[in-house]
Design an enzyme around this catalytic site. Structure first.
Site, mmCIF file in Angstrom:
data_model
loop_
_atom_site.group_PDB
_atom_site.id
_atom_site.type_symbol
_atom_site.label_atom_id
_atom_site.label_comp_id
_atom_site.label_asym_id
_atom_site.label_seq_id
_atom_site.Cartn_x
_atom_site.Cartn_y
_atom_site.Cartn_z
ATOM 1 N N LYS A 34 0.867 -1.186 0.000
ATOM 2 C CA LYS A 34 0.000 0.000 0.000
ATOM 3 C C LYS A 34 0.898 1.229 0.000
ATOM 4 O O LYS A 34 1.927 1.239 0.685
ATOM 5 C CB LYS A 34 -0.896 -0.029 1.250
ATOM 6 N N SER A 83 -9.765 2.276 2.952
ATOM 7 C CA SER A 83 -8.870 2.981 2.063
ATOM 8 C C SER A 83 -7.913 2.066 1.302
ATOM 9 O O SER A 83 -7.322 2.488 0.322
ATOM 10 C CB SER A 83 -8.055 3.989 2.859
ATOM 11 N N SER A 117 -10.156 -0.084 7.138
ATOM 12 C CA SER A 117 -9.578 -0.014 5.797
ATOM 13 C C SER A 117 -8.900 -1.270 5.278
ATOM 14 O O SER A 117 -8.520 -1.307 4.107
ATOM 15 C CB SER A 117 -8.585 1.138 5.721
HETATM 16 N N1 GLN Z 1 -13.223 4.784 6.349
HETATM 17 C C1 GLN Z 1 -12.659 5.197 7.591
HETATM 18 C C2 GLN Z 1 -12.195 6.620 7.461
HETATM 19 O O1 GLN Z 1 -12.415 7.195 6.466
HETATM 20 C C3 GLN Z 1 -11.518 4.308 7.961
HETATM 21 C C4 GLN Z 1 -10.311 4.549 7.169
HETATM 22 C C5 GLN Z 1 -9.162 3.668 7.546
HETATM 23 O O2 GLN Z 1 -9.343 2.647 8.216
HETATM 24 N N2 GLN Z 1 -7.979 4.089 7.173
HETATM 25 O O3 GLN Z 1 -11.626 7.188 8.350
#
Ligand code: GLN
Length: 483
Positions: A76, A151, A175
């Site tokens: 990532k 994400s 995410s």
């Molecule tokens: N969707 C959540 C956010 O926007 C979690 C994102 C994540 O786990 N990095 O904060």
């Protein structure tokens, strides 16, 4: 070759059925063929990959190899990679070449794994659909009109489309698990502190945790073995012996106590998803598990608490991106204030700005007690709910997300509806617990994920529980027709 799991590929490499160079070349060709459509990779490190593959082949023939030696994986783009652009999905870091490797990257290098490239993601890991990436959205391999989740959407799409056998992800509020669910793969968010955060660009430091994303629980165990372990460079890294995650994969589930939180099956959950989760749980009963209802009474407060704590920490973490030390700098600044404001104004996207604004607000004098401190107290209540539940059961099961992958644009105009797609995952981060998502069926031709949550440092148990299900079902083997 691309239909094989990491475990099968490792066996093939060790038995000399193919070389790492052949394997790596094959995956690079697949990336070349499919990435334009998917947009999963933002950087393809082909030269580096081929050089690492050659080195891995030397190690394999000299017998100095490890299970992951010669296995291609992808990172990532939140993990710093020395000499390779590390963008975090943001214009702010579009030109940032990391001067060092994240500990996670370093560990894969030491194991002799091959890095295929860097994966697309929501900007600074803020999002649930990959639509906030500066590099454009990733497409879901099951339906290119649907989001891959976020994400770690690039990671999930790359693994699901078999253009990478495994990928790293990070999970601050869901995410790893939510994109794994949307793309029909297996992902594990470890206990906070198990995997080093050093060199992993910080979003919300008390919630962020890196973890593996692969097709099977067995593959996640192999990747986690490399990723986990104490790191003195991360002050929140936990110094305790790392279990052998593969050793217990086949343990019997006879007597396993499963808890189904009643709060996970209420209003807002898609009917098909609820049905598939119950079918998966029935499969576990056949394997010898017992099932009971449990309650996490403060679950409904996890969203509000998360959207105070995460923005607060992000507003502080992202203060370092000021046009001086890293990343994007505006043209011809008038003075220092202009340099800061325009560099940040130009470098960050709308969602990141929204989070910084909220975070700065809840941390400001006068609002700190009302919002931030209160959110921290709720966090404790949520941890206590889990603690209580784990006195009665070994694992908690439920949906990963309330719906299957949604359409592009469906939620991006309404941040609240987007935030709700993590409603079942964020409590786990607030408590620092480990959680997994694994595929358990399809609804509307899109994959459905089930979440398994365990007590602190119960990764071996979670992987075992997921693996045993994957021994008697075939959902994890399904591949999207187009790829
Ligand atoms: N969707 C959540 C956010 O926007 C979690 C994102 C994540 O786990 N990095 O904060």
């Amino acid at each position: 070759m691309h239909n094989k799991t990491i475990a099968e590929l490792a066996q093939g490499l060790h038995q000399k059925q193919f070389s790492s160079l052949e394997l790596t070349t094959h995956f690079l060709q697949r990336i070349q063929e499919h990435n334009k459509r998917l947009n999963a990779f933002v950087t393809i490190t082909d030269e580096l990959a081929l050089a690492q593959a050659k080195e891995a082949d030397d190690r394999l023939s000299s017998g100095q190899s490890n299970t992951l030696t010669g296995i291609p994986i992808a990172q990532k783009d939140i993990f710093c990679t020395q000499g390779v652009r590390t963008s975090c999905g943001s214009k702010m870091l579009d030109n940032f070449i990391a001067p060092y490797n994240a500990t996670v990257v370093e560990r894969f290098n030491q194991a002799g794994a091959v890095m295929l490239g860097k994966l697309n993601m929501d900007e600074f890991a803020m999002g649930s659909s990959n639509e906030t990436s500066y590099y454009g959205p990733v497409k879901n391999p099951w339906d290119v009109g649907a989001v891959p989740g976020g994400s770690s959407g690039g990671s999930a799409a790359a693994v699901a489309s078999r253009i990478a056998p495994g990928a790293t992800g990070t999970d601050t509020g869901g995410s790893i698990r939510q994109p794994a669910a949307f793309c029909g793969i297996t992902g594990l968010k470890p206990t906070y502190g198990l995997v080093s955060r050093w060199g992993m660009i910080a979003f919300a430091s008390s919630l962020d945790q890196g973890g593996p994303m692969a097709r099977t629980a067995e593959d996640c165990a192999l990747m986690l073995q490399t990723m986990a372990g104490f790191d003195e460079k991360d002050s929140t890294s936990v110094n305790r012996p790392v279990a052998d995650f593969s050793a217990t994969l086949n343990d019997s589930l006879q007597g396993l106590r499963i808890g189904l939180p009643k709060e996970f099956f209420g209003e807002g959950l898609d009917h098909d998803i609820a049905k598939l989760i119950h079918e998966a749980v029935a499969e576990y009963e056949k394997l010898g598990a017992t099932v009971k209802e449990v309650s996490l009474p403060n679950m409904n407060l996890s969203g509000p608490a998360y959207y105070v704590v995460a923005p607060a920490e992000c507003s502080s973490n992202l203060a370092r991106f000021d046009g001086v030390r890293y990343g994007h700098r505006c043209e011809n600044p008038k003075d220092l204030a202009d340099l800061y404001t325009r560099s940040r104004g130009e470098g960050f996207g709308a969602e990141v700005k929204r989070r910084i604004l909220i975070g700065t607000y809840v941390l400001s004098a006068g609002y700190y007690d009302a919002y931030y401190l209160k959110a921290q107290k709720i966090r404790r209540l949520i941890s206590d709910d889990f603690k209580q539940a784990f006195q009665e059961v070994d694992v908690i099961m439920g949906p990963t997300s309330p719906s299957v992958a949604f359409r592009f644009g469906e939620k991006s105009a309404d941040p609240i509806s987007m935030y709700l797609s993590d409603i079942y995952t964020i409590a786990v981060n607030l408590a620092g617990l480990p959680g997994m998502s694994l595929p358990v069926g399809f609804s509307k031709n899109l994959p459905v994920g089930m979440q398994i949550i365990g007590d602190y440092f119960s990764e071996s148990r979670l992987l075992n529980v997921a693996h045993e299900y994957q021994q008697v079902t075939g959902w994890h083997d399904k591949a999207p027709a187009e790829f």
